[in-house]
Design a protein around this motif. Structure first.
Motif, PDB file in Angstrom:
ATOM      1  N   GLU A  64      37.811   7.359  25.073  1.00  0.00           N
ATOM      2  CA  GLU A  64      38.368   6.356  26.422  1.00  0.00           C
ATOM      3  C   GLU A  64      39.520   7.073  26.935  1.00  0.00           C
ATOM      4  N   ARG A 112      42.137   3.143  29.995  1.00  0.00           N
ATOM      5  CA  ARG A 112      41.051   3.539  28.879  1.00  0.00           C
ATOM      6  C   ARG A 112      39.722   3.489  29.620  1.00  0.00           C
ATOM      7  N   GLU A 114      36.700   2.235  29.244  1.00  0.00           N
ATOM      8  CA  GLU A 114      35.724   1.362  28.579  1.00  0.00           C
ATOM      9  C   GLU A 114      34.814   0.916  29.250  1.00  0.00           C
ATOM     10  N   ARG A 120      38.691  -6.734  29.104  1.00  0.00           N
ATOM     11  CA  ARG A 120      38.463  -5.287  28.921  1.00  0.00           C
ATOM     12  C   ARG A 120      38.436  -4.452  30.125  1.00  0.00           C
TER      13      ARG A 120
END
Ligand code: ATP
Ligand code: MG
Length: 414
Positions: A64, A112, A114, A120
């Motif tokens: 990540e 990150r 992701e 997210r």
């Protein structure tokens, strides 16, 4: 070419920007009450700082992190979390010695790589705190309750607090061995777990794919040494003493290597998402491992975007009161300078009947009709009109934009 924000990033504006500011402002008030002071650290650091502290066999380091080389070939990383940077800063400024019981908070962007989905993102915000130099279970309880209070401050009070103890360097190695033994004979581990079995077996307990596949999995609670057991019991009774309702969750292991003893996660009860709003734990060895003094530590971080999503679902913004919008209009172009000076004056001092205002205008070169249309568009509640006859008598007209009534007012009395 039409540009869009990079995948996983967002422009935050309108009601979301208001919400984020509200969360940041409320959290600052609460941190202050609990005696935490602010630290702002760089957005990038030496990549090795994160690799070393977060751990090689973690999601963050394995897949990540945004790692890049600068023009001199230094290997840097955009920060994926705040704890490592704070520990680095505290050691660098010798705060581990001068301020051994330091309580610090931070707030800012994290990065990150992701797969983006609701709650997210690749660039997101965390608000977090670190409590150094206090190994007492009271510090654990204080940090958990502080996180709970931050959520309550933005209207999220239906939450589940999950806690667990991961033991210490005395008892955890034995538990790790037991887990490796148990899972080595297990069939059907997912690829990540099969790979991680040797170097991060604890992660198998909270694997989203494998969880629930296995029965009679060894539990850390049965392996805790007496010190860790006592410590965990104290944390629990301190939480009870301040009416914090918690669930002991044997499967809660957290993704990062540096945790010892208490770990926790807070999840929302009112959104369907099982993702954590806030998470943290104790990390008694990290400061020393990164070159500082032997300093126990406890911390947490909340994800601002996830908190915002949860806050919206419980109606945070339903009773959010915005400032009253006031528009300044001119019926005669030559009154522009006087209207401008008046606008700046009320920006600085407020109006006598309302100090909490946002001021718009004056705009020159537009007909009064167009100015009033603009006032409606920005949803001004009142328009203060500068017109020649009234102005010569030291007066203006105040137009109520809802019912379209208007009254005269003396400028100096406003
Ligand atoms: P998850 O299990 O959901 O991936 P995590 O264990 O990686 O979370 P932490 O490193 O503990 O999360 O970060 C603390 C908080 O930051 C999380 O509880 C969450 O609210 C938020 N957070 C983590 N990753 C993201 C992300 N990619 N986008 C938005 N918020 C995030
Ligand atoms: Mg994660």
């Amino acid at each position: 070419m039409n540009y869009r924000s990079p995948r996983g990033t967002h422009d935050i504006f309108g009601i979301n920007a208001l919400g984020m500011s509200l969360l940041e402002q409320k959290s600052k008030e609460i941190f202050k009450k609990y005696g935490f002071e602010e630290i702002r650290t760089p957005i990038f650091e030496d990549a090795s700082l994160f690799m070393r502290s977060i751990g090689q066999a973690t999601d963050i380091v394995e897949k990540e992190m945004y790692v890049f080389e600068d023009r001199k070939g230094r290997k840097l990383a955009l920060r994926p979390e705040g704890t490592a940077s704070l520990v680095r800063a505290c050691i660098e400024h010798r705060m581990d010695i001068s301020n051994p019981a330091g309580k610090f908070f931070y707030s800012g962007e994290m990065f990150r790589y992701e797969r983006p989905q609701a709650g997210r993102y690749r660039q997101f915000h965390q608000i977090g705190a670190e409590y150094y130099g206090n190994s007492s279970p009271a510090a654990d309880a204080e940090v958990i309750v502080l996180a709970q209070d931050l959520l309550a401050a933005v209207g999220i009070d239906k939450i589940n607090v999950h806690i667990n103890s991961l033991g210490c360097e005395k008892c955890r190695p034995f538990f790790r061995k037991t887990l490796i033994k148990y899972f080595s004979s297990a069939q059907g581990l997912c690829d990540d777990c099969a790979r991680r079995l040797k170097n991060n077996p604890l992660r198998l307990l909270d694997c989203k794919i494998d969880a629930g596949k296995f029965i009679e999995v060894p539990q850390m609670a049965n392996y805790l040494c007496d010190g860790c057991k006592d410590n965990f019991n104290s944390v629990k009774s301190l939480l009870k003493s301040v009416d914090c309702v918690y669930t002991v969750d044997e499967k809660l292991v957290r993704g990062l290597d540096y945790y010892t003893r208490t770990v926790f996660e807070i999840r929302s009860d009112s959104t369907s998402s099982q993702d954590a709003l806030a998470a943290g734990g104790r990390y008694d060895n990290l400061v020393e491992e990164l070159g500082g003094h032997d300093t126990p530590a406890m911390g947490f971080a909340l994800g601002s975007e996830r908190v915002m999503l949860a806050a919206q679902s419980v109606g945070l913004f339903n009773n959010f009161k915005d400032s009253e919008k006031i528009f300044i209009a001119i019926a005669d172009q030559e009154l522009f300078n006087g209207a401008f000076a008046f606008a700046v004056k009320i920006v600085r001092n407020g109006l006598s009947f309302n100090k909490d205002i946002s001021v718009f205008g004056p705009i020159n070169g537009k007909s009064l009709t167009n100015q009033l249309k603009y006032a409606d568009k920005i949803q001004a509640s009142k328009t203060i009109v500068f017109a020649k006859t009234e102005f010569e008598n030291g007066k203006v007209l105040i137009k109520n934009m809802k019912d379209k009534t208007q009254i005269e007012a003396v400028i100096n009395e406003l």
